[in-house]
Enzyme design. Structure first.
Site, PDB file in Angstrom:
ATOM      1  N   SER A   1      -3.579   2.233   1.038  1.00  0.00           N
ATOM      2  CA  SER A   1      -3.000   1.125   0.099  1.00  0.00           C
ATOM      3  C   SER A   1      -1.521   1.751  -0.351  1.00  0.00           C
ATOM      4  CB  SER A   1      -3.924   0.583  -0.770  1.00  0.00           C
ATOM      5  OG  SER A   1      -5.096   0.181  -0.366  1.00  0.00           O
TER       6      SER A   1
HETATM    7  N1  SAH Z   1      -8.516   2.405  -0.603  1.00  0.00           N
HETATM    8  C1  SAH Z   1      -8.309   2.817   0.642  1.00  0.00           C
HETATM    9  C2  SAH Z   1      -7.969   1.660   1.330  1.00  0.00           C
HETATM   10  C3  SAH Z   1      -8.250   1.768   2.677  1.00  0.00           C
HETATM   11  S1  SAH Z   1      -7.737   0.082   3.613  1.00  0.00           S
HETATM   12  C4  SAH Z   1      -7.349   3.939   0.497  1.00  0.00           C
HETATM   13  O1  SAH Z   1      -6.800   4.263  -0.366  1.00  0.00           O
HETATM   14  O2  SAH Z   1      -7.335   4.643   1.600  1.00  0.00           O
HETATM   15  C5  SAH Z   1      -9.310  -0.535   3.562  1.00  0.00           C
HETATM   16  C6  SAH Z   1     -10.389  -0.046   4.278  1.00  0.00           C
HETATM   17  O3  SAH Z   1     -11.695  -1.035   3.992  1.00  0.00           O
HETATM   18  C7  SAH Z   1     -10.509   0.540   5.426  1.00  0.00           C
HETATM   19  O4  SAH Z   1     -10.654   1.930   5.711  1.00  0.00           O
HETATM   20  C8  SAH Z   1     -11.700  -0.159   6.264  1.00  0.00           C
HETATM   21  O5  SAH Z   1     -12.001   0.337   7.382  1.00  0.00           O
HETATM   22  C9  SAH Z   1     -12.538  -0.501   5.228  1.00  0.00           C
HETATM   23  N2  SAH Z   1     -13.388  -1.643   5.390  1.00  0.00           N
HETATM   24  C10 SAH Z   1     -13.138  -2.870   6.017  1.00  0.00           C
HETATM   25  N3  SAH Z   1     -14.118  -3.836   5.829  1.00  0.00           N
HETATM   26  C11 SAH Z   1     -15.052  -3.123   5.192  1.00  0.00           C
HETATM   27  C12 SAH Z   1     -16.438  -3.538   4.909  1.00  0.00           C
HETATM   28  N4  SAH Z   1     -16.907  -4.632   5.442  1.00  0.00           N
HETATM   29  N5  SAH Z   1     -17.394  -2.592   4.275  1.00  0.00           N
HETATM   30  C13 SAH Z   1     -16.709  -1.276   3.883  1.00  0.00           C
HETATM   31  N6  SAH Z   1     -15.513  -1.023   4.357  1.00  0.00           N
HETATM   32  C14 SAH Z   1     -14.551  -1.867   4.724  1.00  0.00           C
END
Ligand code: SAH
Length: 222
Positions: free
Chosen positions: A72
């Site tokens: 993010s």
């Molecule tokens: N906070 C993270 C944001 C990553 S983007 C960072 O700073 O890197 C959001 C993430 O949510 C992705 O890695 C994606 O694989 C995950 N995601 C999507 N759907 C999900 C679900 N149902 N359960 C767990 N993770 C999920």
């Protein structure tokens, strides 16, 4: 492995300087919670990114972290953290560990964090990074839609992917008096939403404008 990682990762004066500039930028954009700014100033964001991005790790940008996912924007991390209003010792559930950067900011805020990721590759990598940085956090490979009933109720729940709707399981796993922060929407952008749980059936809902997230998908990826 940990030793190898430590050798690779260096938090130089240059990185610290870039991080301070990033914090000043966040302040300028309206992030005023000093505990959030201080947590962000503490965490070397470049540890979570591929070597290619080290020089630009402190720009207000999202970067690829693998399997089509992105870390993010720092502003989004700061904004969600500010809305959560974490107090030391609170039990926090995070959905979407990704590279683990937001997770580490929650830890710096004093939260006891449980974080779920549905992409195996990211789960493995984030677990390794967070443990090499000595964060005490529980990470899980699973589907965030289901939450983590064994550890509920949580003081705070943070969703870091765009949810098509607010999952009932997550509402149920929030403590009365607790807050959930979740971006909601299926289009190009999602509406940042906060829910304060007043009683078992009553939530005070506030909306905070549009942000862009990768989608929250059902079931574990393989
Ligand atoms: N906070 C993270 C944001 C990553 S983007 C960072 O700073 O890197 C959001 C993430 O949510 C992705 O890695 C994606 O694989 C995950 N995601 C999507 N759907 C999900 C679900 N149902 N359960 C767990 N993770 C999920």
């Amino acid at each position: 492995m940990v030793l190898y990682f430590r050798k690779m990762m260096q938090d130089s004066y240059k990185h610290k300087g870039m991080r301070q500039k990033m914090v000043a930028m966040l302040r300028g954009k309206g992030i005023l919670d000093e505990s959030v700014l201080s947590a962000i100033n503490t965490v070397p964001r470049h540890y979570f990114l591929d070597k290619t991005f080290v020089e630009v790790a402190y720009e207000n940008r999202a970067f690829p972290i693998g399997v089509g996912q992105t870390i993010s924007h720092p502003y989004t991390v700061a904004y969600q953290s500010q809305l959560l209003d974490i107090k030391k010792g609170e039990l926090v559930l995070e959905i979407g560990t990704g590279c683990g950067y937001q997770t580490s900011v929650l830890c710096e805020l004093g939260a006891k964090v449980h974080s779920i990721e549905r992409q195996k590759e990211l789960f493995v990598k984030a677990k390794r990074t967070l443990s090499a940085m000595n964060y005490r956090v529980r990470t899980y490979f699973g589907d965030g839609y289901k939450g983590l009933p064994a550890f509920a109720p949580f003081d705070k729940i943070l969703v870091t992917c765009g949810a098509p709707f607010i999952p009932d399981d997550l509402r149920n796993q929030l403590k009365i008096g607790g807050t959930m922060v979740i971006p909601v929407g299926t289009g190009e952008s999602q509406e940042m939403t906060s829910l304060f749980k007043e009683s078992e059936d009553n939530f005070v809902v506030n909306r905070h404008g549009d942000f862009k997230f990768v989608p929250m998908l059902e079931k574990k990826a393989t």
